[in-house]
Write an enzyme that holds these catalytic residues in place. Structure first.
Site, short mmCIF file in Angstrom:
data_model
loop_
_atom_site.label_atom_id
_atom_site.label_comp_id
_atom_site.label_asym_id
_atom_site.label_seq_id
_atom_site.Cartn_x
_atom_site.Cartn_y
_atom_site.Cartn_z
N VAL A 20 -20.19 59.20 65.31
CA VAL A 20 -19.21 60.28 65.47
C VAL A 20 -19.25 61.28 64.31
O VAL A 20 -18.57 62.29 64.36
CB VAL A 20 -17.78 59.74 65.62
CG1 VAL A 20 -17.66 58.90 66.88
CG2 VAL A 20 -17.33 58.96 64.41
N LYS A 22 -19.24 60.12 60.72
CA LYS A 22 -18.55 59.62 59.53
C LYS A 22 -19.25 60.00 58.24
O LYS A 22 -18.62 60.39 57.25
CB LYS A 22 -18.43 58.08 59.58
CG LYS A 22 -17.52 57.53 60.63
CD LYS A 22 -17.30 56.04 60.46
CE LYS A 22 -18.58 55.24 60.43
NZ LYS A 22 -19.35 55.31 61.70
N LYS A 44 -20.28 52.37 50.38
CA LYS A 44 -20.61 51.94 51.74
C LYS A 44 -20.72 50.42 51.71
O LYS A 44 -21.71 49.87 51.21
CB LYS A 44 -21.94 52.57 52.17
CG LYS A 44 -22.41 52.17 53.57
CD LYS A 44 -21.74 53.00 54.64
CE LYS A 44 -22.32 52.68 56.01
NZ LYS A 44 -21.75 53.53 57.07
N GLY A 116 -16.92 53.17 56.44
CA GLY A 116 -17.13 51.98 57.25
C GLY A 116 -18.43 52.02 58.03
O GLY A 116 -19.23 52.97 57.93
#
Length: 225
Positions: A20, A22, A44, A116
């Site tokens: 999407v 991120k 991360k 995430g």
């Protein structure tokens, strides 16, 4: 963005799904915060899958101009972390270690961004820990969502999951905003602007393909904190 904006020291960046935007949103946030004098770290916890040999922190370093970028573990296969680790025959880093790393970074930087893997409830360790479980004191979540059909349900489900866990939601970012939005996309953006959570911005489509200087200029106008 005003340098006087009061933000929590840790912002967890999650998404309604994989792909999407991120990483690009994280880079844009990092660049915008750095531009107003904030010291920024990016973490991360679990990198699963590489693109041309690069992980997400490499993209953030290049586009956002942030040198303090860190990973918990890097896995080669673009799969859910548990499956990717099993395929490589390695153990995932426990959530407690991720939490300690984030807390340590937060003591040395004004803002620590934690990106995430996939969506909010993807397992990041072998005990079922997720990004929703990673919250440290004085943290909040930013949800990156799509503009296209189906995004309203996915976004509301993610927000509901965060609220039910007592997590603070700082806002939404539309991960990819087209140059010529459709009526559906315009309607969805209007919905996000009045859904009870701040809409912090929309990243222009193709921003990840820009040069670092072009990226920072384009996204500086796209993020409002």
């Amino acid at each position: 963005m005003s340098p006087g904006v009061n933000l929590p020291p840790v912002l967890c960046i999650t998404g309604t799904d994989t792909g999407v935007g991120k990483t690009i949103a994280t880079a844009a946030l990092a660049a915008a915060l750095s531009a107003v004098g904030r010291t920024v770290a990016v973490y991360k916890p679990t990198q699963a899958g590489l693109e041309d040999g690069d992980g997400d922190i490499d993209v953030v370093r290049r586009l956002g101009g942030i040198e303090s970028v860190h990973e918990g573990i890097r896995l080669q296969y673009p799969m859910a972390p548990v499956a990717a680790a099993a395929r490589e025959g390695v153990a995932l880093v426990p959530l407690s270690v991720h939490r300690a790393t984030v807390a340590a970074l937060a003591t040395h930087h004004d803002i620590t961004l934690v990106e995430g893997a996939g969506g909010l409830l993807v397992h990041l360790d072998d005990n079922g820990g997720t990004l929703a479980d990673l919250a440290v004191p004085d943290s909040a979540y930013i949800v990156v969502c799509r503009a296209t059909l189906g995004t309203l349900n996915h976004t509301e489900l993610t927000l509901e999951a965060l609220r039910n866990r007592g997590c603070v939601v700082a806002g939404l970012i539309i991960g990819t905003w087209p140059a010529r939005p459709s009526e559906t996309e315009l309607s969805n953006r209007d919905y996000f602007s009045r859904c009870g959570v701040p809409l912090l911005g929309a990243i222009p489509s193709g921003a990840g393909d820009l040069s670092p200087a072009e990226f920072r200029a384009a996204t500086a106008e796209s993020i409002v904190l």
